[in-house]
Motif scaffolding. Structure first.
Motif, PDB file in Angstrom:
ATOM      1  N   VAL A   1      41.453  34.110  54.327  1.00  0.00           N
ATOM      2  CA  VAL A   1      40.969  34.591  53.137  1.00  0.00           C
ATOM      3  C   VAL A   1      41.255  33.758  52.006  1.00  0.00           C
ATOM      4  N   ARG A   2      40.259  33.193  51.400  1.00  0.00           N
ATOM      5  CA  ARG A   2      40.883  32.146  50.297  1.00  0.00           C
ATOM      6  C   ARG A   2      41.094  32.525  49.000  1.00  0.00           C
ATOM      7  N   THR A   3      40.311  33.464  48.642  1.00  0.00           N
ATOM      8  CA  THR A   3      40.527  34.095  47.253  1.00  0.00           C
ATOM      9  C   THR A   3      40.072  35.517  47.341  1.00  0.00           C
ATOM     10  N   GLY A   4      40.852  36.494  46.513  1.00  0.00           N
ATOM     11  CA  GLY A   4      40.335  37.988  46.339  1.00  0.00           C
ATOM     12  C   GLY A   4      40.681  38.739  47.274  1.00  0.00           C
ATOM     13  N   THR A   5      40.246  39.921  47.665  1.00  0.00           N
ATOM     14  CA  THR A   5      40.707  40.948  48.322  1.00  0.00           C
ATOM     15  C   THR A   5      39.795  41.509  49.208  1.00  0.00           C
ATOM     16  N   ARG A   6      39.728  41.580  50.584  1.00  0.00           N
ATOM     17  CA  ARG A   6      38.922  41.903  51.669  1.00  0.00           C
ATOM     18  C   ARG A   6      39.422  43.125  52.282  1.00  0.00           C
ATOM     19  N   VAL A   7      38.811  44.311  52.035  1.00  0.00           N
ATOM     20  CA  VAL A   7      39.228  45.571  52.751  1.00  0.00           C
ATOM     21  C   VAL A   7      37.878  45.916  53.947  1.00  0.00           C
ATOM     22  N   ASN A   8      38.382  46.287  55.064  1.00  0.00           N
ATOM     23  CA  ASN A   8      37.377  46.561  56.166  1.00  0.00           C
ATOM     24  C   ASN A   8      38.050  47.645  56.763  1.00  0.00           C
ATOM     25  N   ALA A   9      37.064  48.635  57.265  1.00  0.00           N
ATOM     26  CA  ALA A   9      37.600  49.672  58.341  1.00  0.00           C
ATOM     27  C   ALA A   9      36.959  49.526  59.748  1.00  0.00           C
TER      28      ALA A   9
END
Ligand SMILES: O=C(O)CCC(=O)C(=O)O
Ligand SMILES: [Fe+2]
Length: 231
Positions: A215-223
Motif C-alpha cells: 500500500v503506498r498511501t491511505g488505509t485499506r481494510v478488507n474482510a
C-alpha cells in the motif's frame, strides 16, 4: 445486501474455468464502512496478528470469534451454497474423494469433529508500506477449495497501491500472476489451494497463492471469508 441479482451460472462457470471470479458490487458503501469499522471493536476477535512479527508481510489482521457478525455469517453461508457444487466438481476432476454438502453448518460440523473448531473469517488493515506475502490459507487437514475477499475500501480514494495479487504455480513451468484492484463493495472468489487445469491426459493441479502488493498511501481494510475452520 442484494445477492439475488447475481447471475450465478455465469460466475460459477468463470470461477470454475479460471480459478477466480470477481462478483459485481453488492455491498453498499455504508455496509463496507460499518464492516471496516468493526476492526477497532475490542470484543469481536479471538486472535490478532501483527504480520511483521511472523514474516507474513506488514499490517494487522484479526480473526473473528463465534458468533460472527451477522453480515459475515450470512455471506459465509450463502456463498458456500453457491460454491459447494463447483468444489465437488473440482474434487471429481482431481480424483479427491471428499464431497461437500450444500449447507455450511453441515461442513463445519465435519471440521469441528476433526478438531478444526476455531473460526477463520478475518478482517485485515493495511497502511502505507504494508503488504501481505503470497500465501495459502490452510488451517488443518480439512479445507474447502474456495474463499472470498470482501473489498471494503475504495482504491484511488481511500488508498493507492495495495493491489490483490494471485500467483498460479504451473507444474514444470513459470508462474502466472494476476493483479486486481476491485472497487469497494466487490467480492472476489478464488482458489484456496489448487485448481484443476485441463492437460492432454486429464486434469492436473495448479497451485494458487494470493497476497497484496504494498500500500503506498491511505488505509485499506478488507474482510476474508474462509470456509474451513482452524485446528
Ligand atoms: O487483504 C486482502 O485483500 C487479502 C486478504 C487475505 O489474504 C485473505 O482474506 O485470505
Ligand atoms: Fe489469505
Amino acid at each position: 445486501m442484494t445477492q439475488e441479482t447475481i447471475d450465478w451460472p455465469y460466475y460459477q462457470s468463470d470461477l470454475s474455468q479460471t480459478g477466480f471470479t470477481l462478483l459485481p458490487s453488492f455491498l453498499s458503501s455504508e455496509e463496507c464502512r460499518e464492516l471496516a469499522n468493526l476492526f477497532d471493536e475490542p470484543n469481536l476477535y479471538r486472535k490478532s496478528i501483527v504480520m511483521q512479527n511472523h514474516g507474513y508481510g506488514s499490517g494487522e489482521y484479526k480473526y473473528f470469534s463465534y458468533p460472527l457478525p451477522s453480515v459475515v455469517d450470512t455471506l459465509r453461508h450463502e456463498l458456500f451454497t453457491q460454491l459447494s457444487p463447483i468444489a465437488n466438481n473440482w474434487n471429481e476432476k482431481l480424483g479427491i474423494n471428499l464431497r461437500y454438502p450444500t449447507d455450511l453448518d453441515e461442513w463445519l460440523s465435519t471440521c469441528h469433529a476433526a478438531g478444526q473448531t476455531r473460526p477463520t473469517p478475518l478482517i485485515l488493515k493495511y497502511g502505507p508500506g504494508d503488504w501481505n506475502a503470497l500465501h495459502q490459507d490452510m488451517y488443518g487437514v480439512l479445507y474447502f477449495p474456495f474463499q472470498a475477499v470482501l473489498f471494503l475500501s475504495q482504491p484511488g480514494q481511500d488508498y493507492t497501491g495495495g493491489e490483490f495479487v494471485m500467483l498460479e504455480q504451473r507444474p514444470r513451468m513459470q508462474s502466472k500472476a494476476t493483479v486486481l484492484l476491485p472497487e469497494q463493495g466487490q467480492v472476489l472468489l478464488f482458489t484456496t489451494k489448487y485448481r484443476p487445469a485441463q492437460g492432454t491426459r486429464g486434469y492436473y493441479r495448479v497451485a494458487m497463492r494470493h497476497g497484496v502488493s504494498e500500500v503506498r498511501t491511505g488505509t485499506r481494510v478488507n474482510a476474508g471469508l474462509i470456509f474451513h475452520d482452524a485446528a
